[in-house]
Design a protein around this motif. Sequence first.
Motif, PDB file in Angstrom:
ATOM      1  N   SER A 142       0.845  -1.216   0.000  1.00 53.25           N
ATOM      2  CA  SER A 142       0.000   0.000   0.000  1.00 53.25           C
ATOM      3  C   SER A 142       0.874   1.257   0.000  1.00 53.25           C
ATOM      4  N   TRP A 143       2.081   1.169   0.617  1.00 55.78           N
ATOM      5  CA  TRP A 143       3.010   2.318   0.614  1.00 55.78           C
ATOM      6  C   TRP A 143       3.769   2.407  -0.703  1.00 55.78           C
ATOM      7  N   ARG A 144       3.993   1.254  -1.331  1.00 53.68           N
ATOM      8  CA  ARG A 144       4.679   1.253  -2.627  1.00 53.68           C
ATOM      9  C   ARG A 144       3.776   1.844  -3.712  1.00 53.68           C
ATOM     10  N   ASN A 145       2.505   1.439  -3.682  1.00 56.48           N
ATOM     11  CA  ASN A 145       1.574   1.853  -4.732  1.00 56.48           C
ATOM     12  C   ASN A 145       0.368   2.553  -4.087  1.00 56.48           C
ATOM     13  N   THR A 146       0.523   3.841  -3.811  1.00 59.34           N
ATOM     14  CA  THR A 146      -0.526   4.582  -3.089  1.00 59.34           C
ATOM     15  C   THR A 146      -1.789   4.767  -3.934  1.00 59.34           C
ATOM     16  N   LYS A 147      -1.667   4.685  -5.270  1.00 57.84           N
ATOM     17  CA  LYS A 147      -2.849   4.823  -6.132  1.00 57.84           C
ATOM     18  C   LYS A 147      -3.809   3.653  -5.912  1.00 57.84           C
ATOM     19  N   ILE A 148      -3.254   2.478  -5.672  1.00 56.33           N
ATOM     20  CA  ILE A 148      -4.085   1.294  -5.407  1.00 56.33           C
ATOM     21  C   ILE A 148      -4.319   1.141  -3.912  1.00 56.33           C
ATOM     22  N   ILE A 182       0.792  -9.239 -14.185  1.00 56.14           N
ATOM     23  CA  ILE A 182      -0.098 -10.254 -14.759  1.00 56.14           C
ATOM     24  C   ILE A 182      -1.534  -9.750 -14.907  1.00 56.14           C
ATOM     25  N   MET A 183      -2.040  -9.078 -13.888  1.00 57.04           N
ATOM     26  CA  MET A 183      -3.416  -8.555 -13.955  1.00 57.04           C
ATOM     27  C   MET A 183      -3.433  -7.184 -14.640  1.00 57.04           C
ATOM     28  N   PRO A 184      -4.573  -6.786 -15.248  1.00 59.13           N
ATOM     29  CA  PRO A 184      -4.675  -5.437 -15.822  1.00 59.13           C
ATOM     30  C   PRO A 184      -4.393  -4.366 -14.767  1.00 59.13           C
ATOM     31  N   LYS A 185      -3.847  -3.232 -15.206  1.00 56.82           N
ATOM     32  CA  LYS A 185      -3.301  -2.215 -14.292  1.00 56.82           C
ATOM     33  C   LYS A 185      -4.256  -1.720 -13.213  1.00 56.82           C
ATOM     34  N   ASP A 194     -10.722  -1.881 -14.374  1.00 57.44           N
ATOM     35  CA  ASP A 194     -10.394  -3.070 -15.182  1.00 57.44           C
ATOM     36  C   ASP A 194     -11.159  -4.304 -14.711  1.00 57.44           C
ATOM     37  N   ALA A 195     -11.465  -4.367 -13.429  1.00 62.54           N
ATOM     38  CA  ALA A 195     -12.257  -5.495 -12.913  1.00 62.54           C
ATOM     39  C   ALA A 195     -13.654  -5.476 -13.533  1.00 62.54           C
ATOM     40  N   HIS A 196     -14.244  -4.266 -13.659  1.00 59.23           N
ATOM     41  CA  HIS A 196     -15.570  -4.136 -14.295  1.00 59.23           C
ATOM     42  C   HIS A 196     -15.490  -4.489 -15.782  1.00 59.23           C
ATOM     43  N   ILE A 197     -14.416  -4.040 -16.437  1.00 58.58           N
ATOM     44  CA  ILE A 197     -14.233  -4.326 -17.877  1.00 58.58           C
ATOM     45  C   ILE A 197     -14.127  -5.827 -18.097  1.00 58.58           C
TER      46      ILE A 197
END
Length: 459
Positions: A142-148, A182-185, A194-197
Amino acid sequence: MSESEDRDEYNFVISYPMKQELEIRKIAKLKRQQTNKKWNKFIKKQGGGNLIIKKNSKLKKLVRSGIPNKHRRVLWQSLTSSKEHLEANQGYYDSLLKRNKDGKSSATRQIDNDLKRTFPGHPYFDEEENLLKLRNVLCAYSWRNTKIGYCQSMNFIVGLLLILGFKEEEAFWMFVAIVEVIMPKTSYSRDLIDAHIDQKTLLSLMLKRINKIGKHIVKHDVSLQLITQQWFLCLYISCLPTEITLRILDVFFFEGNKILFRVALALFKLSQKEILEQNEPGLLFMKIKELPNNVVSADNLLKCAFALKAFSRKEINKQRKFWGPKVQEEMNRLNKVRTQMKERKLKKLEEKKKKKKIKDREDRKKRRKELLEKEGWSSSFDEKDYKKQIEIEKEEENENENESKLKTILVVNEKEKEKENENEKENENENEKEMEKEKEKEREKEKEKGKEMEKEKKK
């Protein structure tokens, strides 16, 4: 129908509700023994533990048959290149933990809420030390990727990796590979775009590959997303028995996220008869929700998945490209509705506050009226008298304010006069000093003249 309970190699509970399932599992065990021999030969050829794997059709077939448990940790790291990333970024994971040791955010709060919900009843997470490992990996990401930040279902992915024997840092880099490669961004982003798509893409593939089921679901207007989105986000980890999930993950790390679509279609295909029998939307929804419970054999599920008409990553990406703008438009519309609802809520709150203020004012008037009557006002006291009293008080307040203003003006004027007097005195002193200087100069001139006259006389 007898029911017994047992645990697998990783301490997950296995239920055997039917004797038939026991037979299926015995057959699967024999098959595993055969594939293990093939894997042992492959590992020897690759040089043992330090594997550098080149993907080819032979290896693809071997992976689909299932990676032996003892080799999974090493092979998964090799297939995802997560070991390379770990070695190239020595100290990065530890620095994330140290730098954000006392850091708190909405992500860390949600992580703390989900820790004990991760595989409840599994002995691994009965130990606080192991819960801390899970927290460390999730918080570090969560600290590495704050957008997610953090998304529910992430805890099951990391939890499984730790149970399988991955060290904290290994689990972290495996998780980075899953979410970022591996998973969409934006599969795990806050709006899950992307989960909805992917769910729209799944329904499109259903209408092409298992047309009868797809049409049946569309006809009864059943929202697949409420069920299947979780399958994709947790990579089937919290939906299917562990031994089946591990087989899916073997292929997932080798072939990519398209296996998630294949498995979903296979789950529907295996229960086609039961699905088509349901003509009531509520019952159909419940039947679809229970599909993972019907799966006993990983071999049967994957055999069905790979027997479906082939579809490439290119086809999936084409579908994603088609649905992307439509989903984005839908999300924008939803966000607009949410914003409007928030604005309405705020407006209602403001109106309530205003009403409360008016009510409080009226209550104060009432109390004041009662007090004034007690102090000697006649019982015929009415609103006009009250208004007059308020006007008198206001006039008094204004007079007091004017007096204080006048006082401040007078004080300011006095101070200004004092300053002016001081300035005049300073100017007079300066003039006197200049006069003194001029007189001094004249005296010096006279002295010099006197000296010159004396010199002339002497001559």
